[in-house]
Design a protein around this motif. Structure first.
Motif, short mmCIF file in Angstrom:
data_model
loop_
_atom_site.label_atom_id
_atom_site.label_comp_id
_atom_site.label_asym_id
_atom_site.label_seq_id
_atom_site.Cartn_x
_atom_site.Cartn_y
_atom_site.Cartn_z
N MET A 114 23.48 69.09 37.81
CA MET A 114 22.80 68.32 39.38
C MET A 114 20.73 68.16 38.65
O MET A 114 20.87 68.50 37.66
N LEU A 115 20.49 66.85 39.46
CA LEU A 115 18.70 66.80 38.42
C LEU A 115 18.36 67.32 39.45
O LEU A 115 18.12 67.02 40.94
N ARG A 116 17.15 68.35 38.49
CA ARG A 116 16.36 69.17 39.12
C ARG A 116 15.05 68.51 39.02
O ARG A 116 14.71 67.82 37.74
N ASP A 150 27.33 65.47 45.35
CA ASP A 150 28.21 66.32 46.19
C ASP A 150 27.61 68.03 45.83
O ASP A 150 27.97 68.49 44.66
N PRO A 151 26.96 68.28 46.68
CA PRO A 151 26.63 69.58 46.55
C PRO A 151 27.38 70.78 46.82
O PRO A 151 27.30 71.86 45.51
N ASP A 168 24.79 57.86 37.44
CA ASP A 168 25.64 57.66 38.66
C ASP A 168 25.94 58.28 39.48
O ASP A 168 26.32 58.58 40.46
N ALA A 169 27.21 58.74 38.47
CA ALA A 169 28.66 59.90 39.35
C ALA A 169 27.91 60.55 39.96
O ALA A 169 28.78 61.39 41.06
N ARG A 170 26.97 62.00 39.06
CA ARG A 170 26.80 63.08 39.48
C ARG A 170 26.19 62.65 40.13
O ARG A 170 25.71 64.42 40.92
#
Length: 445
Positions: free
Chosen positions: A367-369, A396-397, A272-274
């Protein structure tokens, strides 16, 4: 969270069962009854499903053929992947559907710009209409003035996800509420971006396990935008259909590689934090939301397919057959980035894509791809206009996509086979609460 039937990922197909002969009209067609004429999208016209349904018929050249059987008894409920429904307003999760939802077989990405004269009030009315329509469609219901495109089909895991681009906040007078995370992405050396197919005020991601259901949603939402927003760009994608493999497995891309092995998992303690925006954000309306980076990445498949297998595997850093790292094991075995071969060189080359993109090489950035493949015909030189509609999610990008892409830009063996041709960054707010619409805390807060 989605509600799935046992057939969602059936490992095998049941043997066909004999059916009694059907009554036919003199012209050889099965007669219609009042019951068959009143089917909603949640009912099936006796059609055999595509994933593990009994009574599957395989044609010599046409693949699986559905057998229609309009009978006098009431139509039976869907029992295949068509019955799978994803909630528009999740009971526990805060995020919109389409982020952690399993990959669907068909997808549409579309961006709109508000028309001249349309501002905050008009945008709020549009998001209200879009949210109402999306909720109906995801539940398998036909919206008002429906086109009939997806009659007889169930929800088919349909998801509709809404986001706001950088320019949306200028057009609606909400610049002070624009998150710093929406600052434009930096330029990368591999970029060859078409501005006509990039960015946009509003962004929608549509996914479904049935192509007609996905198109139906696209058409309904596009019609709802009339007078308020005009189409900026639209892209179509696809993935393997659930149930097409003997067991669930990570999808492959058009290069034939297993793609997404190193994705963070919801079970990870820091997931969740990521991926989702926390409570410490300066923009309260984005708490529980996420940021989507969208890239149209054309693959130079003619050049890639000329490479011998061992060269392809060194470029990626993984076995093509099963996605296992070159250091051994299975797909889920951690890469041994410190392993050297008899020649003293790293077994996984220093510029291998899997090594360069790994969290271990990027200070833990992940990141979730969640991509779709695309094929838009052939170019003038005969090469396929095909590749990946890359969609990734992060809290955060700057700390995820941008950090990883900068590293790839400096030394990724795969980059010579890719062309980044379109790009977008969107703030995706949390799901709407009961009786609400997506984005209301921003537009009316």
């Amino acid at each position: 969270m989605s509600k799935q039937t046992p057939d969602r990922q059936t490992p095998g197909r049941k043997a066909p069962q004999e059916r009694p002969p059907e009554r036919q009209s003199p012209d050889g067609q099965t007669p219609q009854t009042p019951q068959t004429l009143e089917l909603s999208r949640r009912r099936l016209l006796g059609t055999v499903g595509a994933a593990g349904a009994a009574g599957l018929v395989v044609g010599g050249t046409g693949g699986a053929l559905g057998v229609a059987a309009a009978q006098d008894d009431a139509p039976k409920p869907l029992t295949t992947l068509g019955s799978t429904e994803v909630a528009f307003r999740p009971a526990r999760a805060k995020q919109q559907a389409g982020i952690t939802t399993p990959l669907q077989a068909k997808g549409h990405l579309v961006a709109f710009d508000l028309t001249p004269g349309s501002g905050r009030k008009e945008a709020a009315a549009l998001l209200r209409r879009w949210s109402r329509t999306a909720e109906e469609l995801m539940a398998g219901h036909a919206p008002h003035a429906d086109t009939g495109v997806a009659l007889d089909a169930g929800p088919s895991s349909l998801t509709v996800t809404f986001g706001f681009g950088h320019s949306f906040f200028d057009r609606t007078g909400l610049t002070k509420h624009r998150p710093s995370q929406l600052d434009p992405l930096p330029d990368f050396s591999a970029d060859a971006l078409d501005p006509r197919r990039s960015n946009g005020d509003l962004w929608i991601q549509i996914g479904a396990d049935d192509a007609l259901v996905a198109f139906h949603a696209l058409r309904a939402l596009q019609k709802e935008a009339a007078g308020t927003a005009r189409l900026r760009w639209q892209m179509n994608g696809f993935n393997r259909t659930p149930g097409a493999t003997a067991q669930p497995m990570t999808a492959r891309n058009l290069m034939g590689q297993v793609d997404g092995t190193n994705n963070p998992k919801p079970s990870d303690p820091d997931f969740d934090a990521r991926i989702f925006v926390g409570r410490d954000t300066e923009q309260a309306w984005m708490r529980g939301g996420s940021y989507a980076v969208v890239r149209r990445i054309r693959m130079l498949l003619d050049e890639w397919e000329k490479q011998p297998l061992h060269k392809q595997e060194k470029v990626i850093g993984r076995r093509k057959s099963n996605g296992a790292p070159l250091t051994g094991g299975s797909e889920t075995t951690p890469m041994r980035l410190d392993a050297n071969g008899p020649d003293g060189l790293p077994v996984i080359p220093a510029d291998a894509h899997a090594r360069v993109a790994a969290p271990e090489s990027n200070q833990g950035a992940a990141m979730l791809r969640r991509p779709f493949s695309f094929h838009d015909g052939f170019r003038d030189d005969g090469a396929p206009d095909a590749g990946l509609l890359f969609v990734c999610w992060q809290a955060d990008p700057l700390r995820a996509f941008t950090q990883i892409q900068r590293k790839l830009d400096r030394g990724d063996a795969l980059s010579v086979f890719l062309r980044h041709e379109a790009s977008g960054l969107y703030a995706v707010p949390p799901a709407a609460e009961a009786g609400d619409y997506v984005g209301r805390p921003l537009l009316e807060g």
